[in-house]
Design a protein around this motif. Structure first.
Motif, mmCIF file in Angstrom:
data_model
loop_
_atom_site.group_PDB
_atom_site.id
_atom_site.type_symbol
_atom_site.label_atom_id
_atom_site.label_comp_id
_atom_site.label_asym_id
_atom_site.label_seq_id
_atom_site.Cartn_x
_atom_site.Cartn_y
_atom_site.Cartn_z
ATOM 1 N N MET A 236 12.160 -4.268 -3.055
ATOM 2 C CA MET A 236 11.532 -4.704 -1.804
ATOM 3 C C MET A 236 10.138 -5.272 -2.076
ATOM 4 N N LEU A 237 9.401 -4.646 -2.980
ATOM 5 C CA LEU A 237 8.081 -5.165 -3.347
ATOM 6 C C LEU A 237 8.200 -6.560 -3.945
ATOM 7 N N ILE A 238 9.162 -6.735 -4.825
ATOM 8 C CA ILE A 238 9.382 -8.041 -5.449
ATOM 9 C C ILE A 238 9.698 -9.081 -4.378
ATOM 10 N N ASP B 94 6.974 -16.004 -3.617
ATOM 11 C CA ASP B 94 6.510 -17.025 -4.549
ATOM 12 C C ASP B 94 5.000 -17.052 -4.720
ATOM 13 N N SER B 95 4.277 -16.254 -3.917
ATOM 14 C CA SER B 95 2.818 -16.341 -3.931
ATOM 15 C C SER B 95 2.214 -15.019 -3.472
ATOM 16 N N ILE B 96 1.116 -14.623 -4.120
ATOM 17 C CA ILE B 96 0.418 -13.402 -3.702
ATOM 18 C C ILE B 96 -1.069 -13.557 -4.021
ATOM 19 N N SER B 97 -1.900 -13.070 -3.110
ATOM 20 C CA SER B 97 -3.346 -13.134 -3.327
ATOM 21 C C SER B 97 -3.754 -12.064 -4.333
ATOM 22 N N GLU B 98 -4.940 -12.230 -4.886
ATOM 23 C CA GLU B 98 -5.465 -11.245 -5.826
ATOM 24 C C GLU B 98 -5.582 -9.881 -5.153
ATOM 25 N N ARG B 99 -6.081 -9.869 -3.937
ATOM 26 C CA ARG B 99 -6.270 -8.599 -3.217
ATOM 27 C C ARG B 99 -4.942 -7.877 -3.006
ATOM 28 N N ASP B 100 -3.910 -8.621 -2.558
ATOM 29 C CA ASP B 100 -2.612 -7.994 -2.342
ATOM 30 C C ASP B 100 -1.995 -7.520 -3.652
ATOM 31 N N ALA B 101 -2.184 -8.291 -4.721
ATOM 32 C CA ALA B 101 -1.681 -7.882 -6.036
ATOM 33 C C ALA B 101 -2.365 -6.589 -6.482
ATOM 34 N N PHE B 102 -3.674 -6.508 -6.284
ATOM 35 C CA PHE B 102 -4.405 -5.289 -6.637
ATOM 36 C C PHE B 102 -3.896 -4.103 -5.817
ATOM 37 N N ASP B 103 -3.570 -4.330 -4.533
ATOM 38 C CA ASP B 103 -3.022 -3.258 -3.696
ATOM 39 C C ASP B 103 -1.698 -2.747 -4.248
ATOM 40 N N VAL B 104 -0.843 -3.649 -4.678
ATOM 41 C CA VAL B 104 0.449 -3.263 -5.264
ATOM 42 C C VAL B 104 0.213 -2.408 -6.503
ATOM 43 N N ILE B 105 -0.668 -2.848 -7.376
ATOM 44 C CA ILE B 105 -0.934 -2.137 -8.625
ATOM 45 C C ILE B 105 -1.558 -0.772 -8.343
ATOM 46 N N ALA C 247 2.024 -14.310 -8.648
ATOM 47 C CA ALA C 247 3.279 -13.737 -8.141
ATOM 48 C C ALA C 247 4.319 -13.657 -9.255
ATOM 49 N N ARG C 248 4.408 -14.693 -10.083
ATOM 50 C CA ARG C 248 5.373 -14.681 -11.188
ATOM 51 C C ARG C 248 5.041 -13.576 -12.198
ATOM 52 N N VAL C 249 3.761 -13.428 -12.521
ATOM 53 C CA VAL C 249 3.350 -12.392 -13.475
ATOM 54 C C VAL C 249 3.644 -11.006 -12.901
ATOM 55 N N LEU C 250 3.243 -10.767 -11.665
ATOM 56 C CA LEU C 250 3.437 -9.447 -11.056
ATOM 57 C C LEU C 250 4.917 -9.143 -10.870
ATOM 58 N N THR C 251 5.700 -10.128 -10.485
ATOM 59 C CA THR C 251 7.142 -9.932 -10.335
ATOM 60 C C THR C 251 7.772 -9.570 -11.675
ATOM 61 N N SER C 252 7.345 -10.227 -12.728
ATOM 62 C CA SER C 252 7.864 -9.896 -14.070
ATOM 63 C C SER C 252 7.532 -8.462 -14.442
ATOM 64 N N ASN D 144 0.814 -1.218 0.000
ATOM 65 C CA ASN D 144 0.000 0.000 0.000
ATOM 66 C C ASN D 144 0.849 1.270 0.000
ATOM 67 N N GLY D 145 2.169 1.118 -0.093
ATOM 68 C CA GLY D 145 3.041 2.283 -0.192
ATOM 69 C C GLY D 145 3.586 2.787 1.130
ATOM 70 N N TYR D 146 3.671 1.923 2.140
ATOM 71 C CA TYR D 146 4.173 2.327 3.449
ATOM 72 C C TYR D 146 5.247 1.357 3.927
ATOM 73 N N LEU D 147 6.201 1.896 4.664
ATOM 74 C CA LEU D 147 7.215 1.093 5.320
ATOM 75 C C LEU D 147 7.025 1.316 6.811
ATOM 76 N N VAL D 148 6.912 0.242 7.566
ATOM 77 C CA VAL D 148 6.659 0.350 9.007
ATOM 78 C C VAL D 148 7.839 -0.249 9.753
ATOM 79 N N GLN D 149 8.315 0.497 10.740
ATOM 80 C CA GLN D 149 9.374 0.024 11.620
ATOM 81 C C GLN D 149 8.904 0.227 13.046
#
Length: 155
Positions: free
Chosen positions: A84-86, A91-102, A141-146, A54-59
Motif C-alpha cells: 500500500m505504501l508503494i 510515480d512521485s513523492i516529496s522529500e518531506r513525505d519520503a522522510f515521513d515514510v522512512i 519515488a523510484r529510489v524509495l519504491t525500490s 505516518n503509519g495510519y490508515l483512515v476510513q
C-alpha cells in the motif's frame, strides 16, 4: 511555554485517545465542537497528520451515523502495508513525505536507525539535486519504491 498550533493540539488529542489501541472511531463534529473549530480543521489534521506514510490508515463513513476511523498500522505484521505504501508513493513523492515514510519504518522497527539514516540520505534533495523538482520527486519515488520492495521481500 512552547507555542503550539491548534492542529498540533488536535493531533496530540487524537493520538492520546488512540493510546495503545489499534484503532479509534470519532465523530468529526464532536471533536470540532470540543476544540471550538470548524469540522474542516479536523479533516485537515487527519489528512495531513494521520497518513499512510505516518503509519495510519483512515476510513470514513458519511451520513448521520458517520464516523472517522483512525487505525494504527503495524508494518512488521503486514507485508500488504508495504504494498500500500508503494502504491501511495506512485510515480512521485516529496522529500518531506519520503522522510515521513522512512521515519515510520524506523518507529515500527522495520529498519534500524542506521538504515533509516542511509535511506534519508539516498532520497534527500541535496543528494538527488536535479534541475527539475518534478524529475527529482520522480527519481525519489523510484529510489524509495525500490527500497520498500526490498523490505517487502525480506519480510
Amino acid at each position: 511555554m512552547e507555542d503550539r498550533s491548534i492542529s498540533d493540539i488536535i493531533e496530540a488529542y487524537l493520538k492520546e485517545i488512540l493510546g495503545n489501541s489499534e484503532q479509534i472511531e470519532i465523530r468529526r463534529s464532536e471533536v470540532a465542537n470540543h476544540f471550538d473549530v470548524v469540522p474542516s480543521q479536523i479533516n485537515y489534521v487527519i489528512k495531513t497528520r494521520f497518513t499512510l506514510q505516518n503509519g495510519y490508515l483512515v476510513q470514513s463513513k458519511r451520513g448521520g451515523g458517520g464516523y472517522i476511523r483512525i487505525e494504527r498500522i503495524n508494518l512488521l505484521d503486514d507485508v500488504d502495508v508495504l504494498d500500500m505504501l508503494i502504491n501511495a508513493i506512485g510515480d512521485s513523492i516529496s522529500e518531506r513525505d519520503a522522510f515521513d515514510v522512512i521515519r515510520t519504518l524506523y518507529e515500527e522497527k522495520v529498519i534500524t536507525r542506521r538504515e533509516g539514516d542511509l535511506m534519508m540520505v539516498m532520497v534527500a534533495k541535496q543528494t538527488l539535486k536535479l534541475d527539475s523538482r518534478v524529475k527529482e520527486n520522480q527519481l525519489r519515488a523510484r529510489v524509495l519504491t525500490s527500497l520498500l520492495n526490498r523490505l517487502r521481500f525480506e519480510s
